[in-house]
Scaffold this motif. Structure first.
Motif, PDB file in Angstrom:
ATOM      1  N   ARG A  52     -11.667   0.474  -4.417  1.00 43.71           N
ATOM      2  CA  ARG A  52     -12.470   1.483  -3.733  1.00 43.71           C
ATOM      3  C   ARG A  52     -11.583   2.566  -3.114  1.00 43.71           C
ATOM      4  NH1 ARG A  52     -13.464   1.918   1.405  1.00 43.71           N
ATOM      5  NH2 ARG A  52     -12.757  -0.203   1.865  1.00 43.71           N
ATOM      6  N   ARG A  53     -10.451   2.156  -2.552  1.00 41.85           N
ATOM      7  CA  ARG A  53      -9.560   3.113  -1.895  1.00 41.85           C
ATOM      8  C   ARG A  53      -8.573   3.761  -2.854  1.00 41.85           C
ATOM      9  NH1 ARG A  53      -7.130  -0.266   2.834  1.00 41.85           N
ATOM     10  NH2 ARG A  53      -7.675  -2.024   1.505  1.00 41.85           N
ATOM     11  N   ARG A  91     -13.242  -9.891  -3.933  1.00 43.85           N
ATOM     12  CA  ARG A  91     -13.482  -9.029  -2.769  1.00 43.85           C
ATOM     13  C   ARG A  91     -12.262  -8.160  -2.469  1.00 43.85           C
ATOM     14  NH1 ARG A  91     -11.587  -9.369   1.899  1.00 43.85           N
ATOM     15  NH2 ARG A  91     -10.906 -11.530   1.641  1.00 43.85           N
ATOM     16  N   ALA A  92     -11.076  -8.775  -2.490  1.00 44.68           N
ATOM     17  CA  ALA A  92      -9.852  -8.029  -2.169  1.00 44.68           C
ATOM     18  C   ALA A  92      -9.548  -6.966  -3.213  1.00 44.68           C
ATOM     19  CB  ALA A  92      -8.678  -8.997  -2.042  1.00 44.68           C
ATOM     20  N   SER A  93      -9.730  -7.302  -4.477  1.00 51.77           N
ATOM     21  CA  SER A  93      -9.429  -6.332  -5.532  1.00 51.77           C
ATOM     22  C   SER A  93     -10.438  -5.184  -5.526  1.00 51.77           C
ATOM     23  CB  SER A  93      -9.407  -7.018  -6.899  1.00 51.77           C
ATOM     24  OG  SER A  93     -10.633  -7.666  -7.176  1.00 51.77           O
ATOM     25  N   LYS A 118      -4.367  -0.519   7.635  1.00 50.25           N
ATOM     26  CA  LYS A 118      -5.161  -0.853   8.814  1.00 50.25           C
ATOM     27  C   LYS A 118      -4.349  -1.637   9.843  1.00 50.25           C
ATOM     28  CE  LYS A 118      -9.270  -1.270   5.866  1.00 50.25           C
ATOM     29  NZ  LYS A 118     -10.271  -2.220   5.325  1.00 50.25           N
ATOM     30  N   GLN A 151       0.799  -1.225   0.000  1.00 49.42           N
ATOM     31  CA  GLN A 151       0.000   0.000   0.000  1.00 49.42           C
ATOM     32  C   GLN A 151       0.839   1.286   0.000  1.00 49.42           C
ATOM     33  OE1 GLN A 151      -3.035  -0.387   3.030  1.00 49.42           O
ATOM     34  NE2 GLN A 151      -3.982  -2.121   1.996  1.00 49.42           N
ATOM     35  N   ASP A 165     -11.919  -4.026  -2.886  1.00 51.90           N
ATOM     36  CA  ASP A 165     -11.571  -3.189  -1.739  1.00 51.90           C
ATOM     37  C   ASP A 165     -10.416  -2.254  -2.079  1.00 51.90           C
ATOM     38  OD1 ASP A 165     -11.813  -2.487   1.110  1.00 51.90           O
ATOM     39  OD2 ASP A 165      -9.828  -3.398   1.275  1.00 51.90           O
ATOM     40  N   VAL A 166      -9.433  -2.770  -2.792  1.00 46.50           N
ATOM     41  CA  VAL A 166      -8.308  -1.918  -3.211  1.00 46.50           C
ATOM     42  C   VAL A 166      -8.788  -0.850  -4.189  1.00 46.50           C
ATOM     43  CG1 VAL A 166      -6.159  -1.897  -4.542  1.00 46.50           C
ATOM     44  CG2 VAL A 166      -6.509  -3.620  -2.780  1.00 46.50           C
TER      45      VAL A 166
END
Length: 202
Positions: free
Chosen positions: A187-188, A180-182, A65, A49, A184-185
């Motif tokens: 989105r941010r 789901r993981a991709s 996080k 990140q 989430d990335v």
């Protein structure tokens, strides 16, 4: 393949510069080094990140996080042994890192992974091997601060996708967690591109 080798070396150097500029991460690495855990690495979001943040003009700790601190100790696979390490690690940090550093013995992940995530997970042989099981090859980067202050980097799939802001599936292991993981990335970091396996392997 000299060009590819030079490119990988350059990307590792860029990664090193970025991570050394992240004070919280360097604090985690420094403390972890003194704890002398067997075969340890810090990996996952705490490592990839900061790169996304540097490339998109965000603060280096944006979106982070937690700090995943992994080690490998097959000598005792009990929860009690792992919990003792967790307590020792927490005692080594002040807040907010005390609450953010998450410790797991990679030698015992196969004991609980399927029950939690619904996917089979064969035993690992070392901490670095865990990176080869990640949902995305882009996320599969781990680092360790060596005794000579060198930053050791584990990146089984290379760093090209990370620095190209591409999230790609793991070519070795299809996981139910990729979408789901991709998402989430994305989105941010909306600048990130999400690649399907069909596109990736074109």
């Amino acid at each position: 393949m000299p060009d590819a080798e030079v490119s990988d070396r350059e990307l590792r150097e860029r990664l090193t510069v970025i991570l050394r500029s992240a004070p919280m991460l360097m604090r985690v690495l420094s403390v972890a080094r003194h704890l002398c855990l067997p075969d340890w690495l810090v990996f996952s979001g705490a490592v990839y990140q900061p790169v996304l943040n540097q490339l998109t003009g965000r603060p280096l700790d944006y979106g982070i996080k937690d700090y995943d601190l992994a080690y490998f100790d097959p000598s005792d696979l009990s929860y009690e042994a792992e919990n003792a390490v967790i307590r020792r690690v927490k005692a080594a940090f002040d807040e907010p890192l005390r609450a953010m550093v998450e410790v797991r013995n990679q030698a015992r992940v196969h004991l609980w992974f399927e029950a939690k995530f619904g996917e089979p997970y064969a035993p690992l042989s070392c901490t670095a091997e865990a990176l080869e099981r990640f949902a995305s090859a882009t996320f599969a980067v781990g680092v360790r601060l060596e005794s000579d202050d060198r930053l050791h980097i584990e990146a089984p799939f290379g760093l090209a996708d990370l620095f190209a802001l591409r999230v790609v599936p793991n070519p070795y292991r299809k996981t139910v967690g990729f979408d789901r993981a991709s998402a989430d990335v994305r989105r941010r970091w909306p600048e990130v591109g999400i690649m399907t396996s069909a596109v990736q392997n074109r």
